[in-house]
Write an enzyme that holds these catalytic residues in place. Structure first.
Site, short mmCIF file in Angstrom:
data_model
loop_
_atom_site.label_atom_id
_atom_site.label_comp_id
_atom_site.label_asym_id
_atom_site.label_seq_id
_atom_site.Cartn_x
_atom_site.Cartn_y
_atom_site.Cartn_z
N ASP A 1 31.55 37.92 38.51
CA ASP A 1 30.59 39.01 38.36
C ASP A 1 30.94 40.15 39.29
OD1 ASP A 1 28.50 40.47 37.38
OD2 ASP A 1 26.90 39.21 38.19
N HIS B 1 24.82 39.71 27.85
CA HIS B 1 24.66 40.05 29.26
C HIS B 1 23.26 40.59 29.54
CE1 HIS B 1 25.20 42.33 33.03
NE2 HIS B 1 26.15 41.44 33.28
N HIS C 1 33.21 43.42 35.72
CA HIS C 1 32.77 44.70 35.19
C HIS C 1 33.59 45.87 35.73
CE1 HIS C 1 29.40 42.51 33.60
NE2 HIS C 1 29.10 42.07 34.81
N GLU D 1 33.56 37.41 33.70
CA GLU D 1 32.53 38.45 33.65
C GLU D 1 32.78 39.43 34.78
OE1 GLU D 1 27.94 39.30 34.57
OE2 GLU D 1 28.24 37.34 33.62
#
Length: 355
Positions: free
Chosen positions: A310, A185, A26, A24
């Site tokens: 993250d 998400h 971004h 995950e």
């Protein structure tokens, strides 16, 4: 968790040969920022977009989202082999369909190009515009077949609508048919007003409350009876659901007996926990407490949890140290660090196909 008689040493670095894949992670492309920041925002999403536009344009966060060479340097420094990239939340979902549909295609083309340039370092989850479920279904097919990405990410609700609603059936059918894992998400809750005080609308509480609500709607609506092969991924070690499974089962059965005739409880083929263990996989994103990880292993199984940082919202070094220092058996460490991600997202196959 490993015990004294397993013969496996606790803590320390991961074993030689164990890949580290974070799932995950971004980013924002320059093309996305240039386009999305000029678009009209659908009613109800203005507060969230105002915040995210500040995040996406203010240093150092802007560079952390857009500079992939710096991302690779960080990965090298901490010993991270691969990152599964996804568009920064809430993606294209706060915009009218006329803007969101073509922007999703453009973003996915950019993600595919990044993966082509760095096939052993990056995979990617495509983005879609649920505002137009038919176009989103077509884009899922393109994501998985033509672009050869690893799945898709949807940022919870779209203008207050959830994926269990009938209009989204084509999108879920396409994800199931294409074997596209759907990463669900968080974003600001659709019922925002009661979360606005004290900063509760974001990652302190609102994110997990929103994503957990969405997952529970998918479970209790009967969607997973219609789409039994759909794979859904939740971050933050399951958005709280794994630790409530026994009570969820108990109360669902009670409500079905006592209030089912009122129509609020749908008959299901399985118990809620059986759907969760069959259809859901969870990630560690943002959660670095070994005790909570141990509960998650016990609740849903050692082969259904994946490592995630993250990035760029969490500290990569702190998170990788959590992976390496937490006492784990060899099988737990292998599954968590890479093996489950390879299986769920097909990452092993994608690397081989580019060799």
């Amino acid at each position: 968790m490993t015990t004294a008689n397993t013969g496996v040493q606790d803590g320390g670095n991961h074993a030689p040969g164990d890949r580290v894949i974070a799932v995950e992670e971004h980013i924002a492309t320059e093309g996305f920022l240039a386009a999305a920041h000029t678009f009209e925002v659908v009613p109800g999403d203005r507060d969230e977009i105002d915040l995210m536009r500040v995040v996406e344009t203010t240093e150092p966060m802007r560079s952390a989202l857009t500079d992939l060479e710096a991302r690779l340097a960080t990965m090298d420094a901490i010993g991270q082999d691969m990152a599964l990239l996804s568009l920064n939340a809430p993606g294209v979902q706060p915009y009218p369909a006329r803007d969101a549909v073509p922007l999703a295609r453009t973003v996915n083309d950019s993600l595919a190009e990044i993966v082509r340039r760095h096939p052993t370092r990056f995979g990617a989850l495509g983005t879609v515009a649920p505002q137009d479920p038919t176009a989103a279904a077509a884009e899922v097919e393109r994501i998985m077949s033509q672009l050869r990405l690893s799945g898709l990410m949807i940022n919870s609700h779209t203008a207050g609508h959830y994926l269990d609603e009938p209009q989204f059936a084509p999108l879920l059918d396409a994800a199931e048919s294409a074997h596209a894992p759907l990463y669900l998400h968080p974003r600001f809750p659709s019922m925002l007003r009661q979360y606005e005080r004290y900063g509760l609308q974001g990652p302190i509480w609102g994110y997990q409350a929103e994503a957990g609500l969405h997952a529970m709607r998918l479970i209790l609506s009967g969607v997973l009876d219609r789409n039994p092969d759909l794979t859904i991924v939740l971050g933050h070690l399951g958005e709280g659901i794994p630790y409530w499974l026994k009570r969820i089962n108990n109360r669902h059965a009670f409500m079905a007996r006592t209030a089912g005739t009122a129509g609020s409880i749908r008959p299901l083929e399985l118990t809620p926990s059986e759907y969760f263990r069959r259809n859901f996989v969870i990630t560690t994103s943002g959660m670095t407490d070994p005790r909570v990880l141990e509960l998650a292993f016990d609740a849903i199984g050692e082969d259904r949890i994946m490592f995630a940082i993250d990035a760029p919202y969490e500290d990569p070094e702190e998170t990788i140290n959590f992976l390496r220092d937490t006492p784990l058996s060899a099988a737990q460490r292998s599954n968590l660090s890479h093996a489950t991600a390879e299986r769920v997202f097909g990452l092993r196959e994608s690397v081989r196909s580019t060799a």
